[in-house]
Design a protein around this motif. Sequence first.
Motif, PDB file in Angstrom:
ATOM      1  N   TYR A   1      73.044  15.902  12.508  1.00 40.01           N
ATOM      2  CA  TYR A   1      74.026  15.447  13.484  1.00 40.01           C
ATOM      3  C   TYR A   1      73.393  15.293  14.847  1.00 40.01           C
ATOM      4  CZ  TYR A   1      74.461  20.270  15.226  1.00 40.01           C
ATOM      5  OH  TYR A   1      74.208  21.519  15.769  1.00 40.01           O
ATOM      6  N   LEU A   2      74.012  14.457  15.675  1.00 38.90           N
ATOM      7  CA  LEU A   2      73.673  14.282  17.083  1.00 38.90           C
ATOM      8  C   LEU A   2      74.906  14.631  17.894  1.00 38.90           C
ATOM      9  CD1 LEU A   2      71.873  10.822  16.810  1.00 38.90           C
ATOM     10  CD2 LEU A   2      70.799  13.080  16.791  1.00 38.90           C
ATOM     11  N   ALA A   3      74.707  15.224  19.079  1.00 33.23           N
ATOM     12  CA  ALA A   3      75.846  15.697  19.871  1.00 33.23           C
ATOM     13  C   ALA A   3      75.660  15.365  21.339  1.00 33.23           C
ATOM     14  CB  ALA A   3      76.034  17.206  19.704  1.00 33.23           C
ATOM     15  N   ALA A   4      76.736  14.915  21.966  1.00 30.76           N
ATOM     16  CA  ALA A   4      76.815  14.792  23.425  1.00 30.76           C
ATOM     17  C   ALA A   4      77.661  15.963  23.919  1.00 30.76           C
ATOM     18  CB  ALA A   4      77.445  13.461  23.822  1.00 30.76           C
ATOM     19  N   ASN A   5      77.107  16.761  24.833  1.00 33.46           N
ATOM     20  CA  ASN A   5      77.718  18.034  25.213  1.00 33.46           C
ATOM     21  C   ASN A   5      78.190  18.050  26.659  1.00 33.46           C
ATOM     22  OD1 ASN A   5      76.815  18.964  22.698  1.00 33.46           O
ATOM     23  ND2 ASN A   5      74.873  19.644  23.564  1.00 33.46           N
ATOM     24  N   ASN A   6      79.202  18.865  26.900  1.00 35.90           N
ATOM     25  CA  ASN A   6      79.621  19.197  28.255  1.00 35.90           C
ATOM     26  C   ASN A   6      79.808  20.711  28.320  1.00 35.90           C
ATOM     27  OD1 ASN A   6      82.117  19.647  30.345  1.00 35.90           O
ATOM     28  ND2 ASN A   6      80.793  17.978  30.995  1.00 35.90           N
ATOM     29  N   PHE A   7      78.805  21.415  28.870  1.00 34.57           N
ATOM     30  CA  PHE A   7      78.851  22.875  28.990  1.00 34.57           C
ATOM     31  C   PHE A   7      79.308  23.267  30.386  1.00 34.57           C
ATOM     32  CE2 PHE A   7      76.500  22.960  25.114  1.00 34.57           C
ATOM     33  CZ  PHE A   7      76.534  24.260  24.621  1.00 34.57           C
ATOM     34  N   ASP A   8      80.090  24.332  30.449  1.00 33.76           N
ATOM     35  CA  ASP A   8      80.547  24.873  31.724  1.00 33.76           C
ATOM     36  C   ASP A   8      80.624  26.385  31.596  1.00 33.76           C
ATOM     37  OD1 ASP A   8      81.399  25.014  34.306  1.00 33.76           O
ATOM     38  OD2 ASP A   8      83.388  24.155  33.963  1.00 33.76           O
ATOM     39  N   TYR A   9      80.802  27.065  32.738  1.00 31.41           N
ATOM     40  CA  TYR A   9      81.013  28.507  32.742  1.00 31.41           C
ATOM     41  C   TYR A   9      82.471  28.810  33.042  1.00 31.41           C
ATOM     42  CZ  TYR A   9      76.055  29.888  32.791  1.00 31.41           C
ATOM     43  OH  TYR A   9      74.746  30.127  32.463  1.00 31.41           O
ATOM     44  N   LYS A  10      83.030  29.740  32.276  1.00 28.84           N
ATOM     45  CA  LYS A  10      84.309  30.340  32.620  1.00 28.84           C
ATOM     46  C   LYS A  10      83.999  31.657  33.323  1.00 28.84           C
ATOM     47  CE  LYS A  10      88.510  32.339  30.659  1.00 28.84           C
ATOM     48  NZ  LYS A  10      89.239  32.696  29.405  1.00 28.84           N
TER      49      LYS A  10
ATOM     50  N   LYS B   1      79.596  24.019  38.303  1.00 30.26           N
ATOM     51  CA  LYS B   1      79.675  22.586  38.034  1.00 30.26           C
ATOM     52  C   LYS B   1      78.943  22.289  36.733  1.00 30.26           C
ATOM     53  CE  LYS B   1      78.403  18.021  39.822  1.00 30.26           C
ATOM     54  NZ  LYS B   1      77.710  17.280  40.918  1.00 30.26           N
ATOM     55  N   SER B   2      79.636  21.660  35.807  1.00 35.81           N
ATOM     56  CA  SER B   2      79.032  21.340  34.518  1.00 35.81           C
ATOM     57  C   SER B   2      78.289  20.012  34.598  1.00 35.81           C
ATOM     58  CB  SER B   2      80.106  21.261  33.434  1.00 35.81           C
ATOM     59  OG  SER B   2      80.982  20.183  33.701  1.00 35.81           O
ATOM     60  N   THR B   3      77.390  19.804  33.643  1.00 38.39           N
ATOM     61  CA  THR B   3      76.704  18.525  33.501  1.00 38.39           C
ATOM     62  C   THR B   3      76.718  18.134  32.031  1.00 38.39           C
ATOM     63  OG1 THR B   3      74.555  19.614  33.257  1.00 38.39           O
ATOM     64  CG2 THR B   3      75.193  18.933  35.483  1.00 38.39           C
ATOM     65  N   TYR B   4      76.492  16.859  31.781  1.00 37.10           N
ATOM     66  CA  TYR B   4      76.445  16.368  30.404  1.00 37.10           C
ATOM     67  C   TYR B   4      75.033  16.505  29.862  1.00 37.10           C
ATOM     68  CZ  TYR B   4      81.102  14.540  31.276  1.00 37.10           C
ATOM     69  OH  TYR B   4      82.435  14.437  31.574  1.00 37.10           O
ATOM     70  N   SER B   5      74.933  16.851  28.593  1.00 37.72           N
ATOM     71  CA  SER B   5      73.642  17.071  27.970  1.00 37.72           C
ATOM     72  C   SER B   5      73.712  16.610  26.512  1.00 37.72           C
ATOM     73  CB  SER B   5      73.250  18.549  28.066  1.00 37.72           C
ATOM     74  OG  SER B   5      74.271  19.360  27.480  1.00 37.72           O
ATOM     75  N   PHE B   6      72.693  16.951  25.745  1.00 34.24           N
ATOM     76  CA  PHE B   6      72.660  16.487  24.360  1.00 34.24           C
ATOM     77  C   PHE B   6      72.141  17.592  23.457  1.00 34.24           C
ATOM     78  CE2 PHE B   6      68.431  15.777  25.956  1.00 34.24           C
ATOM     79  CZ  PHE B   6      67.592  16.011  24.875  1.00 34.24           C
ATOM     80  N   GLY B   7      72.354  17.385  22.180  1.00 33.90           N
ATOM     81  CA  GLY B   7      71.873  18.324  21.177  1.00 33.90           C
ATOM     82  C   GLY B   7      71.730  17.629  19.837  1.00 33.90           C
ATOM     83  N   ALA B   8      71.122  18.312  18.889  1.00 34.09           N
ATOM     84  CA  ALA B   8      70.932  17.776  17.544  1.00 34.09           C
ATOM     85  C   ALA B   8      70.789  18.942  16.589  1.00 34.09           C
ATOM     86  CB  ALA B   8      69.711  16.859  17.483  1.00 34.09           C
ATOM     87  N   GLY B   9      71.068  18.700  15.321  1.00 33.03           N
ATOM     88  CA  GLY B   9      70.962  19.777  14.356  1.00 33.03           C
ATOM     89  C   GLY B   9      71.035  19.287  12.934  1.00 33.03           C
ATOM     90  N   LEU B  10      71.017  20.234  12.020  1.00 32.32           N
ATOM     91  CA  LEU B  10      71.053  19.967  10.587  1.00 32.32           C
ATOM     92  C   LEU B  10      72.385  20.431  10.007  1.00 32.32           C
ATOM     93  CD1 LEU B  10      67.464  21.198   9.646  1.00 32.32           C
ATOM     94  CD2 LEU B  10      68.197  18.857  10.139  1.00 32.32           C
ATOM     95  N   ILE B  11      72.720  19.894   8.845  1.00 33.82           N
ATOM     96  CA  ILE B  11      73.991  20.222   8.184  1.00 33.82           C
ATOM     97  C   ILE B  11      73.699  20.701   6.771  1.00 33.82           C
ATOM     98  CG2 ILE B  11      76.204  19.330   7.355  1.00 33.82           C
ATOM     99  CD1 ILE B  11      75.965  17.143   9.511  1.00 33.82           C
TER     100      ILE B  11
END
Length: 266
Positions: free
Chosen positions: A50-59, A78-88
Amino acid sequence: MKQRFIKILAFGILLSSNLQAQTFNNLFRTKDRQDNLEDFDLKKFSYGFYLAANNFDYKMVMNPIFGMDGNQNLVESKSTYSFGAGLIGKMRLNEFLDLRIEPGLHFVQRDLTFNTFEHNSQYSGGTNYNLPFDPITNPSDEQINKVVKSTYIDIPILLEVHGDRWYNSRPYAAAGINYLVNLQSNQTSTSDNLLNTFRSTTHNFGWSAEIGIQLYFSRFKLTPAIRGTFFTNNELVSDNATTQPYWTPAISTLQSRAFMLVLKFE
């Protein structure tokens, strides 16, 4: 955060709609329609990536003494957009349930702003909550704005519940638990925020929830999905006892939360 989630959700719906529109004749036509990959979901085990577009933030939960000035929070995230990838890896349990493990790697950056210097300097003489310290009257930009970079190895175990196939598609929902290792945590570093090193925990736990639709093509299965991941432990590592209370003493609890647009290929 709600606005960011709505944006990600809208983007996911738009992308899914475009994919379905482009392949509608092949996937959903009723005349001379052929079901793709009819035996694919009968396999005990299946694999993919899989490929992922992420939005991480802190609570964050603020410390009422060092982290708040009346009703105003003195630390901003302030969050920023990032990416990720992985296996299934998927194991079929029965007609409606699958067990999935999806190890992945996510590259994350967040920006923290500490507006604590003027407020917390009043405690330089010492209180029941801090030792006396030398106040910082002219903080540098690096002392005020912290760029927190993280690289997470994410290992979620998810239970998937899906409905019946409708032509060449199938909706599903999934939920489960996560174990996450932050390779850039700086947890064991002897430096702290006074030397511009923000520290957080290396080993973390959380839970995830996900919804999506599985689209069956002639040679592979494509799954656009939206996932939310929420950490359950406090990631904050306190500054050294001799460091002024401008940074970590202002925060009681720090927890990551993420929204992801995921594209899976099986």
